[in-house]
Design a protein around this motif. Structure first.
Motif, mmCIF file in Angstrom:
data_model
loop_
_atom_site.group_PDB
_atom_site.id
_atom_site.type_symbol
_atom_site.label_atom_id
_atom_site.label_comp_id
_atom_site.label_asym_id
_atom_site.label_seq_id
_atom_site.Cartn_x
_atom_site.Cartn_y
_atom_site.Cartn_z
ATOM 1 N N PHE A 10 23.537 42.129 46.673
ATOM 2 C CA PHE A 10 24.831 41.519 47.222
ATOM 3 C C PHE A 10 25.913 42.182 46.219
ATOM 4 C CE2 PHE A 10 21.730 38.714 48.913
ATOM 5 C CZ PHE A 10 22.420 38.304 50.429
ATOM 6 N N HIS A 11 26.966 42.502 46.665
ATOM 7 C CA HIS A 11 28.064 43.031 45.949
ATOM 8 C C HIS A 11 28.959 42.080 45.346
ATOM 9 C CE1 HIS A 11 26.573 46.979 46.165
ATOM 10 N NE2 HIS A 11 26.404 46.734 47.439
ATOM 11 N N LEU A 12 28.990 40.667 45.635
ATOM 12 C CA LEU A 12 29.707 39.761 45.300
ATOM 13 C C LEU A 12 29.200 38.185 45.243
ATOM 14 C CD1 LEU A 12 32.810 39.370 44.612
ATOM 15 C CD2 LEU A 12 33.169 38.421 46.776
ATOM 16 N N GLU A 13 29.118 37.628 44.111
ATOM 17 C CA GLU A 13 28.552 36.353 43.945
ATOM 18 C C GLU A 13 29.440 35.242 43.874
ATOM 19 O OE1 GLU A 13 25.348 35.750 43.951
ATOM 20 O OE2 GLU A 13 24.757 38.085 43.901
ATOM 21 N N LEU A 14 29.350 34.190 44.174
ATOM 22 C CA LEU A 14 30.146 32.800 43.887
ATOM 23 C C LEU A 14 30.578 32.823 42.670
ATOM 24 C CD1 LEU A 14 28.413 30.084 45.999
ATOM 25 C CD2 LEU A 14 30.421 31.186 46.556
ATOM 26 N N GLN A 15 30.111 33.178 41.479
ATOM 27 C CA GLN A 15 30.432 32.897 40.138
ATOM 28 C C GLN A 15 31.122 34.282 39.589
ATOM 29 O OE1 GLN A 15 27.258 32.935 41.079
ATOM 30 N NE2 GLN A 15 25.990 34.351 39.913
ATOM 31 N N SER A 16 31.269 35.314 40.662
ATOM 32 C CA SER A 16 32.024 36.456 40.065
ATOM 33 C C SER A 16 33.411 36.045 39.938
ATOM 34 C CB SER A 16 31.904 37.452 41.223
ATOM 35 O OG SER A 16 30.611 37.933 41.521
ATOM 36 N N ALA B 109 36.924 39.781 43.934
ATOM 37 C CA ALA B 109 37.109 39.661 45.190
ATOM 38 C C ALA B 109 37.762 40.726 46.220
ATOM 39 C CB ALA B 109 37.772 38.223 45.470
ATOM 40 N N PRO B 110 37.423 41.115 47.207
ATOM 41 C CA PRO B 110 38.258 42.035 47.934
ATOM 42 C C PRO B 110 39.726 41.789 48.220
ATOM 43 C CG PRO B 110 36.512 41.340 49.302
ATOM 44 C CD PRO B 110 36.438 40.148 48.061
ATOM 45 N N SER B 111 40.525 42.573 48.093
ATOM 46 C CA SER B 111 41.935 42.515 48.198
ATOM 47 C C SER B 111 42.450 42.091 46.925
ATOM 48 C CB SER B 111 42.422 41.921 49.746
ATOM 49 O OG SER B 111 41.745 42.533 50.807
ATOM 50 N N ILE B 112 41.923 41.634 46.139
ATOM 51 C CA ILE B 112 42.507 40.899 45.045
ATOM 52 C C ILE B 112 42.541 41.911 43.779
ATOM 53 C CG2 ILE B 112 42.422 38.958 43.151
ATOM 54 C CD1 ILE B 112 42.704 37.899 46.221
ATOM 55 N N GLY B 113 43.742 42.369 43.456
ATOM 56 C CA GLY B 113 44.082 43.494 42.209
ATOM 57 C C GLY B 113 44.283 42.592 41.089
ATOM 58 N N PRO B 114 44.577 43.195 40.103
ATOM 59 C CA PRO B 114 44.925 42.517 38.602
ATOM 60 C C PRO B 114 46.129 41.612 38.631
ATOM 61 C CG PRO B 114 44.640 44.770 38.382
ATOM 62 C CD PRO B 114 44.461 44.647 39.710
ATOM 63 N N THR B 115 46.914 41.926 39.417
ATOM 64 C CA THR B 115 48.369 40.927 39.256
ATOM 65 C C THR B 115 47.931 40.019 40.177
ATOM 66 O OG1 THR B 115 49.724 43.115 39.205
ATOM 67 C CG2 THR B 115 50.795 40.956 40.057
ATOM 68 N N THR B 116 47.524 39.669 41.362
ATOM 69 C CA THR B 116 47.223 38.635 42.241
ATOM 70 C C THR B 116 46.238 37.807 41.367
ATOM 71 O OG1 THR B 116 47.699 39.965 44.254
ATOM 72 C CG2 THR B 116 46.299 38.060 44.402
ATOM 73 N N THR C 213 37.073 32.160 39.692
ATOM 74 C CA THR C 213 35.861 32.766 40.246
ATOM 75 C C THR C 213 36.164 32.754 41.880
ATOM 76 O OG1 THR C 213 34.721 30.534 40.637
ATOM 77 C CG2 THR C 213 34.541 31.782 38.408
ATOM 78 N N VAL C 214 35.232 33.368 42.330
ATOM 79 C CA VAL C 214 35.118 33.465 43.820
ATOM 80 C C VAL C 214 34.903 32.093 44.396
ATOM 81 C CG1 VAL C 214 33.916 34.498 46.061
ATOM 82 C CG2 VAL C 214 34.605 35.690 43.859
ATOM 83 N N ALA C 215 33.980 31.470 43.923
ATOM 84 C CA ALA C 215 33.832 29.938 44.039
ATOM 85 C C ALA C 215 34.996 28.941 44.350
ATOM 86 C CB ALA C 215 32.818 29.262 43.492
ATOM 87 N N TRP D 276 41.637 36.517 52.751
ATOM 88 C CA TRP D 276 40.814 36.704 51.488
ATOM 89 C C TRP D 276 39.732 35.974 51.078
ATOM 90 C CZ3 TRP D 276 45.875 36.356 48.120
ATOM 91 C CH2 TRP D 276 46.641 37.777 48.482
ATOM 92 N N GLN D 277 39.615 34.579 51.668
ATOM 93 C CA GLN D 277 38.573 33.816 51.445
ATOM 94 C C GLN D 277 37.477 34.179 52.409
ATOM 95 O OE1 GLN D 277 40.754 30.127 52.749
ATOM 96 N NE2 GLN D 277 40.366 29.274 50.366
ATOM 97 N N ASP D 278 37.804 34.663 53.630
ATOM 98 C CA ASP D 278 36.727 35.015 54.637
ATOM 99 C C ASP D 278 36.002 36.456 54.220
ATOM 100 O OD1 ASP D 278 37.152 33.014 56.299
ATOM 101 O OD2 ASP D 278 38.519 34.030 57.541
ATOM 102 N N GLN D 279 36.869 37.320 53.677
ATOM 103 C CA GLN D 279 36.409 38.761 53.102
ATOM 104 C C GLN D 279 35.231 38.255 51.945
ATOM 105 O OE1 GLN D 279 39.768 40.676 51.726
ATOM 106 N NE2 GLN D 279 40.628 40.969 53.804
ATOM 107 N N SER D 280 35.930 37.468 51.338
ATOM 108 C CA SER D 280 34.838 36.970 50.098
ATOM 109 C C SER D 280 33.800 36.671 50.427
ATOM 110 C CB SER D 280 35.566 36.315 49.066
ATOM 111 O OG SER D 280 36.511 36.752 48.329
ATOM 112 N N ARG D 281 33.805 35.350 51.446
ATOM 113 C CA ARG D 281 32.540 34.867 52.063
ATOM 114 C C ARG D 281 31.634 36.004 52.633
ATOM 115 N NH1 ARG D 281 35.367 31.404 54.725
ATOM 116 N NH2 ARG D 281 35.517 30.065 53.084
ATOM 117 N N LEU D 282 31.912 36.882 53.435
ATOM 118 C CA LEU D 282 31.300 37.901 54.095
ATOM 119 C C LEU D 282 30.574 38.771 53.048
ATOM 120 C CD1 LEU D 282 33.301 39.440 56.954
ATOM 121 C CD2 LEU D 282 31.365 38.033 57.170
#
Length: 146
Positions: free
Chosen positions: A4-10, A15-22, A33-35, A62-68
């Motif tokens: 898996f390329h993303l974990e809840l604790q990441s 997270a996809p679509s989230i850059g440094p500024t966001t 965290t993603v959670a 963003w939430q749905d992308q991260s969840r997937l």
């Protein structure tokens, strides 16, 4: 073994679509965290972020992308962005499609300006790749509350 390329604790920046500024904006409102992102109400987050370009629909995407990405092994960030943009927001929606049906949804989208923007320099998904997405979605995991 599938990974898996993303974990809840990441960290939120992963997270996809989230850059440094966001990510900095999210961190200022306690989303580290993603959670944290997944466990918050999209409208409340939008209200707290107070940014003209971030609305509740965007936060939900963003939430749905991260969840997937947390649920479907081997899926990449731009894959999740494409799937969500095509209205496929959960592993079950992906897993139940035939490769041809999924490609018929994804193919026209990635040919659009928005689709090309999401892909950036990645190649457009072909029938073989969307077949992989379906097989991976069939092996998705359930997220446990963090």
């Amino acid at each position: 073994r599938l990974r898996f390329h993303l974990e809840l604790q990441s960290p939120i920046i992963d997270a996809p679509s989230i850059g440094p500024t966001t990510a900095r904006r999210f961190e200022k409102v306690g989303v580290l965290t993603v959670a944290d992102l997944l466990n918050r109400d999209a409208q409340q987050l939008t209200d707290r972020l107070q940014h003209s370009r971030i609305n509740s629909d965007t936060v939900r995407q963003w939430q749905d992308q991260s969840r997937l990405l947390c649920q479907i092994p081997e899926l990449r960030g731009h894959d999740a962005q494409v799937l969500v943009a095509c209205g496929l927001r959960d592993p079950e929606s992906v897993a139940r499609l035939s490769p041809q049906a999924l490609f018929a949804i994804v193919g026209p989208f990635v040919a659009t300006k928005e689709g090309q923007r999401l892909l950036r320099s990645a190649k457009s998904p072909d029938l073989a790749e969307v077949t992989d997405w379906i097989q991976w979605a069939q092996q998705s995991r359930t997220l446990k509350a963090a």
